[in-house]
Design a protein around this motif. Structure first.
Motif: not given
Length: 410
Positions: A107-109, A102-103, A113-115, A96-100
């Motif tokens: 995805i701009k939004i 990539v997303m 707000h990555a943190l 799931a962490f790998v998928v996140l």
């Protein structure tokens, strides 16, 4: 037996009412102290976390519950199933962490707000240790309910104390982390008191559990096309403010549907044992009139509901809330005829087919809305109701097809 089902259903109802009350308690506060765009960010990240939660849960809430029911009073087997499921969830957390990642890059939004996004993910990973499937299988729902009431009370109180404006947005996932840590402590104290020796047997057994749960995962993942995927696309095609408005309405819709879940979860262990389709008919006779009354209240009181919950800036989406009424009507019987009915006959293939077919229909509908420039919030609500009706019809046809198996096993 019926008394036990009633007790566990009651506990699930208390918990789901609490799940309704706690967010609705903070919702009017957050919608007033946060800008619509900021609330949109929160709604969007929560939608993404729905996918992360599904990956980590991987259908264990159904498959592991079934395995524990079959163990009876054998605590050794129960402990091994619990330990293997936890290990499986931790392996899935890495995926799931790998998928996140990539997303977040795409995805701009999320990138903006990555943190905030990754802090929320930590709170999701912690749920791997809550083992709700264990207490569902043992039909000890009071443990989950008490745990939830205590931890949510802490998180809710801290929200009112600490969240004052947009600058405090990072505290929201931190409070989720604190709440989940408190819940984990409570759960494992309960497991220790029940003297269940939780342990991992072997990696091969963990992989076998993942394989068994895969069909449930596919079904549950397909189901998210009806909710989380819509929110993800709103964030891509429309504005952050539209995400906020959509997120508020969806939270109200999800709150109503959360009242359906205790019935579904409460009768699931009973249906596994008894295979009695007549029991689902009795449940429908009790709850469908209540659902129609509730939908009438939503239709005539949508403006007032949104004024109370979101404030004046959200009244503009009152009509959107009304267009979700068809969904609220058909989703309850669609859920009943899924895992509680067909799942009781171990028709996992049929449940999965209906769910995936409905998800495909939903995705095709979303693509058509985008291609023909009709991607609006109301059209999304209409599409969602139509696809749910399709699911109800297909599952009802399967229940009719296998009606003799219900009677033979009743």
């Amino acid at each position: 037996m019926a008394k036990n089902v009633a007790k566990n259903t009651a506990m699930l109802y208390i918990m789901n009412i609490a799940k309704l009350i706690f967010p609705l308690a903070t919702l009017p506060y957050l919608t007033r102290v946060l800008a619509v765009d900021t609330y949109g960010v929160i709604s969007y990240v929560k939608a993404v976390m729905t996918y992360m939660q599904l990956i980590i849960d991987f259908g264990f809430i159904l498959s592991a519950t079934k395995d524990i029911v079959k163990c009876g009073d054998d605590k050794q087997k129960i402990g091994i199933i619990t330990g293997n499921a936890i290990m499986g969830k931790l392996i899935l957390s890495l995926a799931a962490f790998v998928v996140l990642i990539v997303m977040t890059c795409c995805i701009k939004i999320l990138r903006k707000h990555a943190l905030f996004t990754f802090l929320y993910f930590i709170s999701i990973v912690l749920t791997a240790f809550l083992v709700d499937f264990l207490f569902r299988g043992l039909e000890k729902m009071h443990i989950i309910t008490i745990r939830f009431l205590i931890t949510r009370s802490i998180t809710t109180a801290l929200t009112f104390v600490l969240i004052k404006d947009d600058s405090d947005i990072m505290l929201i996932p931190i409070l989720e982390i604190i709440g989940n840590l408190a819940a984990i402590i409570w759960v494992w104290i309960s497991i220790f008191k029940m003297k269940i020796p939780v342990k991992v047997s072997a990696l091969a057994d963990v992989l076998s559990m993942l394989k068994e749960s895969f069909v449930y995962f596919i079904s549950n993942m397909a189901t998210t096309a009806f909710g989380a995927l819509n929110t993800l696309l709103v964030g891509i095609f429309l504005s952050e403010a539209d995400v906020g408005k959509w997120g508020l309405v969806m939270q109200l819709v999800n709150a109503v549907q959360a009242l359906y879940s205790p019935v579904i979860n409460g009768i699931y262990p009973h249906m596994i044992r008894e295979k009695d389709i007549r029991y689902t008919f009795r449940i429908m006779k009790i709850f469908m009139p209540l659902i129609f009354i509730g939908c009438g209240i939503i239709y005539f009181g949508a403006d007032t509901i949104l004024l109370l919950i979101g404030g004046k800036k959200y009244i503009v989406v009152a009509n959107l809330l009304r267009w979700f009424i068809p969904l609220l009507i058909v989703s309850f019987p669609a859920m009943i005829y899924g895992w509680p009915a067909l799942g009781a006959l171990e028709k996992t293939k049929e449940v999965t087919i209906t769910t995936i077919a409905t998800a495909v229909l939903q995705v095709v509908g979303l693509l058509l809305l985008a291609v023909f420039n009709q991607f609006t919030l109301i059209n999304l609500a209409l599409l969602r109701g139509g696809t749910e009706l399709f699911m109800l019809v297909t599952r009802s046809l399967y229940c009719w097809k296998f009606r003799s198996e219900f009677k033979a096993k009743s």
